[in-house]
Design a protein around this motif. Structure first.
Motif, PDB file in Angstrom:
ATOM      1  N   ARG A 162       0.812  -1.218   0.000  1.00 27.61           N
ATOM      2  CA  ARG A 162       0.000   0.000   0.000  1.00 27.61           C
ATOM      3  C   ARG A 162       0.848   1.272   0.000  1.00 27.61           C
ATOM      4  O   ARG A 162       0.314   2.368  -0.130  1.00 27.61           O
ATOM      5  N   LEU A 163       2.153   1.122   0.189  1.00 29.13           N
ATOM      6  CA  LEU A 163       2.994   2.307   0.366  1.00 29.13           C
ATOM      7  C   LEU A 163       3.799   2.615  -0.897  1.00 29.13           C
ATOM      8  O   LEU A 163       5.031   2.628  -0.888  1.00 29.13           O
ATOM      9  N   ILE A 164       3.093   2.854  -1.993  1.00 32.34           N
ATOM     10  CA  ILE A 164       3.738   3.198  -3.262  1.00 32.34           C
ATOM     11  C   ILE A 164       3.447   4.662  -3.561  1.00 32.34           C
ATOM     12  O   ILE A 164       2.311   5.120  -3.403  1.00 32.34           O
ATOM     13  N   PHE A 165       4.490   5.392  -3.942  1.00 34.51           N
ATOM     14  CA  PHE A 165       4.354   6.852  -4.106  1.00 34.51           C
ATOM     15  C   PHE A 165       4.183   7.292  -5.554  1.00 34.51           C
ATOM     16  O   PHE A 165       3.953   8.461  -5.819  1.00 34.51           O
ATOM     17  N   GLU A 166       4.383   6.383  -6.501  1.00 31.31           N
ATOM     18  CA  GLU A 166       4.345   6.752  -7.921  1.00 31.31           C
ATOM     19  C   GLU A 166       3.162   6.063  -8.594  1.00 31.31           C
ATOM     20  O   GLU A 166       3.045   4.835  -8.544  1.00 31.31           O
ATOM     21  N   ASP A 167       2.336   6.856  -9.258  1.00 31.38           N
ATOM     22  CA  ASP A 167       1.125   6.298  -9.882  1.00 31.38           C
ATOM     23  C   ASP A 167       1.450   5.333 -11.017  1.00 31.38           C
ATOM     24  O   ASP A 167       0.671   4.439 -11.329  1.00 31.38           O
ATOM     25  N   ASP A 168       2.602   5.539 -11.655  1.00 31.01           N
ATOM     26  CA  ASP A 168       2.915   4.682 -12.804  1.00 31.01           C
ATOM     27  C   ASP A 168       3.630   3.393 -12.402  1.00 31.01           C
ATOM     28  O   ASP A 168       4.166   2.680 -13.240  1.00 31.01           O
ATOM     29  N   MET A 169       3.672   3.108 -11.100  1.00 27.09           N
ATOM     30  CA  MET A 169       4.297   1.853 -10.654  1.00 27.09           C
ATOM     31  C   MET A 169       3.344   1.075  -9.766  1.00 27.09           C
ATOM     32  O   MET A 169       3.549   0.961  -8.561  1.00 27.09           O
ATOM     33  N   PRO A 170       2.299   0.522 -10.338  1.00 25.04           N
ATOM     34  CA  PRO A 170       1.346  -0.198  -9.492  1.00 25.04           C
ATOM     35  C   PRO A 170       1.960  -1.466  -8.910  1.00 25.04           C
ATOM     36  O   PRO A 170       2.875  -2.052  -9.503  1.00 25.04           O
ATOM     37  N   HIS A 171       1.447  -1.820  -7.752  1.00 23.80           N
ATOM     38  CA  HIS A 171       1.853  -3.109  -7.183  1.00 23.80           C
ATOM     39  C   HIS A 171       1.213  -4.227  -7.995  1.00 23.80           C
ATOM     40  O   HIS A 171       0.008  -4.232  -8.192  1.00 23.80           O
ATOM     41  N   VAL A 172       2.013  -5.152  -8.469  1.00 22.30           N
ATOM     42  CA  VAL A 172       1.481  -6.309  -9.179  1.00 22.30           C
ATOM     43  C   VAL A 172       1.626  -7.522  -8.266  1.00 22.30           C
ATOM     44  O   VAL A 172       2.730  -7.823  -7.799  1.00 22.30           O
ATOM     45  N   ALA A 173       0.503  -8.168  -7.976  1.00 22.29           N
ATOM     46  CA  ALA A 173       0.558  -9.384  -7.165  1.00 22.29           C
ATOM     47  C   ALA A 173       0.957 -10.538  -8.093  1.00 22.29           C
ATOM     48  O   ALA A 173       0.303 -10.785  -9.106  1.00 22.29           O
ATOM     49  N   LEU A 174       2.029 -11.238  -7.722  1.00 19.46           N
ATOM     50  CA  LEU A 174       2.531 -12.322  -8.574  1.00 19.46           C
ATOM     51  C   LEU A 174       1.454 -13.382  -8.816  1.00 19.46           C
ATOM     52  O   LEU A 174       1.389 -13.986  -9.893  1.00 19.46           O
ATOM     53  N   ALA A 175       0.589 -13.563  -7.825  1.00 22.24           N
ATOM     54  CA  ALA A 175      -0.469 -14.582  -7.945  1.00 22.24           C
ATOM     55  C   ALA A 175      -1.401 -14.308  -9.120  1.00 22.24           C
ATOM     56  O   ALA A 175      -2.071 -15.226  -9.608  1.00 22.24           O
ATOM     57  N   THR A 176      -1.443 -13.056  -9.592  1.00 20.21           N
ATOM     58  CA  THR A 176      -2.371 -12.730 -10.683  1.00 20.21           C
ATOM     59  C   THR A 176      -1.804 -13.101 -12.056  1.00 20.21           C
ATOM     60  O   THR A 176      -2.514 -13.023 -13.056  1.00 20.21           O
ATOM     61  N   LEU A 177      -0.538 -13.467 -12.130  1.00 23.26           N
ATOM     62  CA  LEU A 177       0.028 -13.839 -13.436  1.00 23.26           C
ATOM     63  C   LEU A 177      -0.438 -15.249 -13.827  1.00 23.26           C
ATOM     64  O   LEU A 177      -0.622 -16.095 -12.951  1.00 23.26           O
TER      65      LEU A 177
END
Ligand code: GLN
Length: 404
Positions: free
Chosen positions: A219-234
């Motif tokens: 939840r602690l990401i400061f840049e909009d163009d770097m979303p957290h990607v959950a590996l489980a979703t691949l």
């Protein structure tokens, strides 16, 4: 300082580790009344409503052992959150285990799935517990090194830390049982890209390896163009991924030690097989407090992210001005720096002087490598503190290290 000195009864398995770096540095910081920018914990409380919910739970007698896997209300809240964030199905009864922080979830997962002698891959620099969890389970850690982006001494760069594809491919052998991924990453703040995770997924599938994802900074990401990607979703990964997270970072209650592991029933059964004998269950009232937090997560996270971003933006230019190379982090609690341009010794000597003479504590990063030499020029500064704490640190850094 360390447990090893004079401890002839210490097991061989623990001998190489000594006392962990966070305990050592925070003790030294307290001793010298240094501004503590070392260990990653907020020096403020999270939202009051979370505390109120835990107090209320205590008052209405939620004070006995919780069910081994976690209180049903919390497992439901975690399952719903997981589905909301990933789009993946999650069964609260069979796919969620509440653990004593993500810190317990890591050894519980490794012990639950790996046999002594199995290899477990991880990226270095690593959060120290990732490696010790592997070793305590009798497994062999195999490190893939993240390289900092090129930057001249005293420069700031926001380019990402990267790893060598060939090195990752070579790390997978017939003995590999699992890989630990930490995204966003402590200590570098790296947010693994979809492409990087795609390579990891390809290799996990090819070698039938389980992915253990420590996503506590998600939840602690400061840049909009770097979303957290959950590996489980691949594609192909949901069935072989254990996704770990916690409430400590998102809600600023790191001392509550409430974390969780989400995985398909078959993998969850392995995690629980270890968890039931490690801690059995986790503080009941704090689980109810966490339910309240997850119900109003956005409200809690928004202001925190804004504050952390502002702290990062305040501290980074000062570290640079003092001669450090600054790897400007897109996420997390920490700024990684390189001190090789400063002529002030290695990371350990530098931090020791910083604490004793400048009055600011930071973490020497050689502790985060399998071969300490690789981190000898790297020092980590935490900015998950009140703005006034960061300002106090900055004043001391300028007074003590500024070029006169
Ligand atoms: N995660 C925190 C950090 O990286 C420390 C947690 C701990 O002390 N074990 O600083």
């Amino acid at each position: 300082m360390g447990y090893t000195a004079g401890m002839s009864r210490l097991s061989e398995r623990l001998r190489p580790f000594g006392t962990n770096i966070f305990t050592r540095i925070t003790a030294l910081a307290n001793q010298h009344k240094a501004v503590n920018l070392s260990q990653g914990f907020p020096d403020f409380d999270g939202p009051e409503f979370i505390k109120d919910a835990a107090s209320e739970a205590m008052r209405v007698h939620h004070n006995q052992y919780a069910p081994m896997a976690g209180v049903p209300e919390l497992r439901r809240a975690i399952a719903e959150r997981f589905t909301r964030r990933t789009g993946l199905a999650c069964n609260a009864d069979t796919d969620v285990t509440v653990t004593c922080g993500c810190t317990e979830a890591i050894p519980a997962t490794v012990m639950g799935m790996c046999n002594p002698g199995d290899e477990v891959i991880l990226f270095e620099p690593f959060f120290d517990i990732h490696r010790s969890a592997i070793v305590l389970a009798g497994c062999v850690p195999v490190a893939v090194t993240l390289r900092p982006p090129a930057a001249a001494p005293g420069e700031q760069t926001d380019r990402p830390w990267t790893f060598d594809e060939a090195a990752l491919r070579a790390a997978f052998t017939g003995k590999t049982k699992a890989i630990v991924i930490n995204t966003p990453h402590n200590p570098t703040g790296k947010v693994f890209s979809r492409q990087e995770l795609g390579l990891i997924a390809e290799l996990c599938i090819k070698h039938d390896v389980v992915a253990i994802c420590d996503d506590v900074y998600e939840r602690l990401i400061f840049e909009d163009d770097m979303p957290h990607v959950a590996l489980a979703t691949l594609p192909g990964m949901a069935e072989r991924t254990v996704t770990l997270s916690s409430m400590g970072k998102a809600f600023s209650y790191t001392g509550w030690k409430i974390g969780w592991a989400v995985a398909p029933a078959e993998l969850t059964a392995c995690v629980r097989a270890a968890h039931q004998f490690l801690t059995f269950s986790v503080a009941t009232p704090l689980q109810y407090g966490t339910v309240a937090g997850l119900q109003r997560e956005e409200e809690a996270v928004g202001p925190l992210v804004a504050m952390l971003r502002a702290n990062r933006d305040l501290l980074a230019p000062v570290l640079r001005e003092l001669g450090m190379t600054v790897y400007f982090p897109p996420s997390g609690y920490f700024i990684m720096t390189d001190i090789s341009g400063m002529n002030r010794g290695d990371d350990v000597a530098f931090v020791q002087k910083l604490i004793e003479e400048v009055g600011v504590a930071a973490i020497p990063c050689s502790a985060f490598y399998t071969v300490p030499e690789r981190g000898r020029t790297q020092v980590r500064f935490a900015f998950c503190k009140k703005p006034e704490t960061v300002v106090a640190g900055i004043e001391r850094l300028r007074a003590g290290l500024g070029r006169r």
